[in-house]
Write a protein that holds these residues in place. Structure first.
Motif, PDB file in Angstrom:
ATOM      1  N   ARG A 182       0.863  -1.181   0.000  1.00 19.02           N
ATOM      2  CA  ARG A 182       0.000   0.000   0.000  1.00 19.02           C
ATOM      3  C   ARG A 182       0.900   1.233   0.000  1.00 19.02           C
ATOM      4  NH1 ARG A 182      -4.974   0.723   0.901  1.00 19.02           N
ATOM      5  NH2 ARG A 182      -5.244  -1.239   2.015  1.00 19.02           N
ATOM      6  N   VAL A 183       0.646   2.129  -0.946  1.00 17.73           N
ATOM      7  CA  VAL A 183       1.383   3.389  -1.031  1.00 17.73           C
ATOM      8  C   VAL A 183       0.395   4.506  -0.701  1.00 17.73           C
ATOM      9  CG1 VAL A 183       2.734   4.932  -2.489  1.00 17.73           C
ATOM     10  CG2 VAL A 183       2.857   2.451  -2.850  1.00 17.73           C
ATOM     11  N   THR A 184       0.729   5.309   0.286  1.00 21.72           N
ATOM     12  CA  THR A 184      -0.091   6.458   0.667  1.00 21.72           C
ATOM     13  C   THR A 184       0.784   7.701   0.563  1.00 21.72           C
ATOM     14  OG1 THR A 184      -1.394   5.097   2.176  1.00 21.72           O
ATOM     15  CG2 THR A 184      -1.498   7.494   2.493  1.00 21.72           C
ATOM     16  N   ILE A 185       0.288   8.687  -0.175  1.00 20.69           N
ATOM     17  CA  ILE A 185       1.028   9.939  -0.337  1.00 20.69           C
ATOM     18  C   ILE A 185       0.088  11.072   0.032  1.00 20.69           C
ATOM     19  CG2 ILE A 185       2.503  11.303  -1.858  1.00 20.69           C
ATOM     20  CD1 ILE A 185       2.377   8.896  -3.841  1.00 20.69           C
ATOM     21  N   ARG A 186       0.560  11.950   0.909  1.00 22.96           N
ATOM     22  CA  ARG A 186      -0.237  13.134   1.237  1.00 22.96           C
ATOM     23  C   ARG A 186       0.655  14.352   1.124  1.00 22.96           C
ATOM     24  NH1 ARG A 186       0.504  14.396   6.814  1.00 22.96           N
ATOM     25  NH2 ARG A 186       1.600  12.685   7.807  1.00 22.96           N
ATOM     26  N   SER A 187       0.044  15.437   0.719  1.00 18.80           N
ATOM     27  CA  SER A 187       0.807  16.653   0.486  1.00 18.80           C
ATOM     28  C   SER A 187      -0.021  17.851   0.914  1.00 18.80           C
ATOM     29  CB  SER A 187       1.161  16.761  -1.002  1.00 18.80           C
ATOM     30  OG  SER A 187       2.092  17.788  -1.233  1.00 18.80           O
ATOM     31  N   ALA A 188       0.640  18.819   1.504  1.00 20.68           N
ATOM     32  CA  ALA A 188       0.014  20.089   1.871  1.00 20.68           C
ATOM     33  C   ALA A 188       0.672  21.168   1.020  1.00 20.68           C
ATOM     34  CB  ALA A 188       0.218  20.378   3.353  1.00 20.68           C
ATOM     35  N   VAL A 189      -0.160  21.982   0.362  1.00 17.75           N
ATOM     36  CA  VAL A 189       0.370  23.005  -0.546  1.00 17.75           C
ATOM     37  C   VAL A 189      -0.336  24.336  -0.336  1.00 17.75           C
ATOM     38  CG1 VAL A 189       1.088  21.425  -2.372  1.00 17.75           C
ATOM     39  CG2 VAL A 189      -1.209  22.334  -2.406  1.00 17.75           C
ATOM     40  N   GLY A 190       0.425  25.387  -0.549  1.00 15.96           N
ATOM     41  CA  GLY A 190      -0.095  26.746  -0.590  1.00 15.96           C
ATOM     42  C   GLY A 190       0.574  27.433  -1.764  1.00 15.96           C
ATOM     43  N   LEU A 191      -0.187  28.049  -2.623  1.00 13.07           N
ATOM     44  CA  LEU A 191       0.347  28.696  -3.816  1.00 13.07           C
ATOM     45  C   LEU A 191       0.985  30.032  -3.457  1.00 13.07           C
ATOM     46  CD1 LEU A 191       0.514  28.200  -6.882  1.00 13.07           C
ATOM     47  CD2 LEU A 191      -1.584  29.523  -7.117  1.00 13.07           C
ATOM     48  N   ALA A 192       2.122  30.336  -4.064  1.00 14.08           N
ATOM     49  CA  ALA A 192       2.831  31.584  -3.785  1.00 14.08           C
ATOM     50  C   ALA A 192       2.164  32.781  -4.471  1.00 14.08           C
ATOM     51  CB  ALA A 192       4.289  31.475  -4.219  1.00 14.08           C
ATOM     52  N   ALA A 193       1.445  32.560  -5.543  1.00 10.97           N
ATOM     53  CA  ALA A 193       0.816  33.657  -6.289  1.00 10.97           C
ATOM     54  C   ALA A 193      -0.516  34.045  -5.647  1.00 10.97           C
ATOM     55  CB  ALA A 193       0.579  33.246  -7.732  1.00 10.97           C
ATOM     56  N   PRO A 194      -0.809  35.338  -5.588  1.00 11.25           N
ATOM     57  CA  PRO A 194      -2.069  35.797  -4.973  1.00 11.25           C
ATOM     58  C   PRO A 194      -3.243  35.683  -5.961  1.00 11.25           C
ATOM     59  CG  PRO A 194      -0.790  37.680  -5.676  1.00 11.25           C
ATOM     60  CD  PRO A 194       0.045  36.470  -5.984  1.00 11.25           C
ATOM     61  N   LEU A 195      -3.673  34.478  -6.213  1.00  9.33           N
ATOM     62  CA  LEU A 195      -4.797  34.236  -7.115  1.00  9.33           C
ATOM     63  C   LEU A 195      -6.039  33.850  -6.320  1.00  9.33           C
ATOM     64  CD1 LEU A 195      -3.033  31.970  -9.766  1.00  9.33           C
ATOM     65  CD2 LEU A 195      -3.639  34.373 -10.039  1.00  9.33           C
ATOM     66  N   PRO A 196      -7.212  34.251  -6.785  1.00  6.96           N
ATOM     67  CA  PRO A 196      -8.427  33.748  -6.128  1.00  6.96           C
ATOM     68  C   PRO A 196      -8.450  32.217  -6.247  1.00  6.96           C
ATOM     69  CG  PRO A 196      -8.950  35.468  -7.732  1.00  6.96           C
ATOM     70  CD  PRO A 196      -7.500  35.134  -7.897  1.00  6.96           C
ATOM     71  N   PHE A 197      -8.741  31.554  -5.191  1.00  2.93           N
ATOM     72  CA  PHE A 197      -8.799  30.088  -5.144  1.00  2.93           C
ATOM     73  C   PHE A 197      -7.450  29.445  -5.453  1.00  2.93           C
ATOM     74  CE2 PHE A 197     -12.952  31.616  -6.740  1.00  2.93           C
ATOM     75  CZ  PHE A 197     -13.712  31.331  -5.617  1.00  2.93           C
ATOM     76  N   GLY A 198      -6.346  30.180  -5.259  1.00  4.82           N
ATOM     77  CA  GLY A 198      -5.010  29.694  -5.593  1.00  4.82           C
ATOM     78  C   GLY A 198      -4.640  28.404  -4.892  1.00  4.82           C
ATOM     79  N   ASP A 199      -4.923  28.296  -3.595  1.00 10.89           N
ATOM     80  CA  ASP A 199      -4.598  27.074  -2.865  1.00 10.89           C
ATOM     81  C   ASP A 199      -5.428  25.896  -3.368  1.00 10.89           C
ATOM     82  OD1 ASP A 199      -2.753  28.491  -1.434  1.00 10.89           O
ATOM     83  OD2 ASP A 199      -3.838  28.427   0.472  1.00 10.89           O
ATOM     84  N   ARG A 200      -6.665  26.155  -3.738  1.00 10.76           N
ATOM     85  CA  ARG A 200      -7.520  25.092  -4.277  1.00 10.76           C
ATOM     86  C   ARG A 200      -6.973  24.588  -5.611  1.00 10.76           C
ATOM     87  NH1 ARG A 200     -13.768  26.293  -4.499  1.00 10.76           N
ATOM     88  NH2 ARG A 200     -13.255  26.677  -2.322  1.00 10.76           N
ATOM     89  N   ILE A 201      -6.519  25.518  -6.444  1.00  6.64           N
ATOM     90  CA  ILE A 201      -5.932  25.140  -7.736  1.00  6.64           C
ATOM     91  C   ILE A 201      -4.643  24.350  -7.513  1.00  6.64           C
ATOM     92  CG2 ILE A 201      -4.855  26.050  -9.841  1.00  6.64           C
ATOM     93  CD1 ILE A 201      -6.881  28.445  -9.541  1.00  6.64           C
ATOM     94  N   ALA A 202      -3.801  24.826  -6.593  1.00 11.48           N
ATOM     95  CA  ALA A 202      -2.551  24.126  -6.291  1.00 11.48           C
ATOM     96  C   ALA A 202      -2.821  22.711  -5.778  1.00 11.48           C
ATOM     97  CB  ALA A 202      -1.740  24.913  -5.264  1.00 11.48           C
ATOM     98  N   ALA A 203      -3.824  22.549  -4.937  1.00 15.50           N
ATOM     99  CA  ALA A 203      -4.163  21.226  -4.405  1.00 15.50           C
ATOM    100  C   ALA A 203      -4.671  20.312  -5.517  1.00 15.50           C
ATOM    101  CB  ALA A 203      -5.212  21.357  -3.298  1.00 15.50           C
ATOM    102  N   TRP A 204      -5.475  20.831  -6.423  1.00 18.23           N
ATOM    103  CA  TRP A 204      -5.979  20.042  -7.552  1.00 18.23           C
ATOM    104  C   TRP A 204      -4.808  19.559  -8.407  1.00 18.23           C
ATOM    105  CZ3 TRP A 204      -5.499  21.490 -12.742  1.00 18.23           C
ATOM    106  CH2 TRP A 204      -6.158  20.657 -13.653  1.00 18.23           C
TER     107      TRP A 204
END
Length: 136
Positions: A96-118
């Motif tokens: 079983r391989v489990t990968i998790r990642s936490a991301v925050g986008l550096a650019a000030p875009l609306p919904f930027g963190d959501r886009i980065a996570a996608w």
């Protein structure tokens, strides 16, 4: 910052998978960047990855039961990015391989963190797909 996670049982033994899980292979498997350099230090491996208009240093560390990596420094697409890759033997031939990642986008875009996570979820799925294609 947003967190994403993927998990899959792959038809690969833990020993085979462990031998394949090198920092450069992981970066290439994500599918977004090419590896420029790999520098082994005492406590970590630094992989410099590049893509169209981006050069990104990633710091890989072996931790108890996981490979942990993060964007090193402040130059890159993320304000923060950290990833944990964990493996667990299911039986002699499957892991079983489990990968998790936490991301925050550096650019000030609306919904930027959501886009980065996608985007990040797609990269993590790419690792699993590569493992199945190359090793299974």
């Amino acid at each position: 910052m947003r967190e994403v996670s993927v998990s899959r049982v792959v038809d690969v033994s833990s020993a085979e998978l462990s031998a394949w899980l090198e920092p450069a292979a992981i970066v290439e498997a994500e599918g977004s960047f090419s590896v420029e350099t790999v520098d082994d230090e005492d406590d970590a491996t630094i992989v410099v990855a590049s893509g169209p208009g981006i050069r990104l240093p990633l710091r890989f560390e072996d931790r108890e039961d996981a490979i942990y990596y993060t964007q090193e420094g402040e130059h890159g697409p993320f304000s923060e990015m950290e990833t944990w890759l964990e493996t667990e033997s299911v039986d002699a031939e499957r892991t079983r391989v489990t990968i998790r990642s936490a991301v925050g986008l550096a650019a000030p875009l609306p919904f930027g963190d959501r886009i980065a996570a996608w985007k990040r979820r797609g990269e993590l799925e790419g690792i699993l797909e590569t493992i199945e294609t190359e090793l299974a």
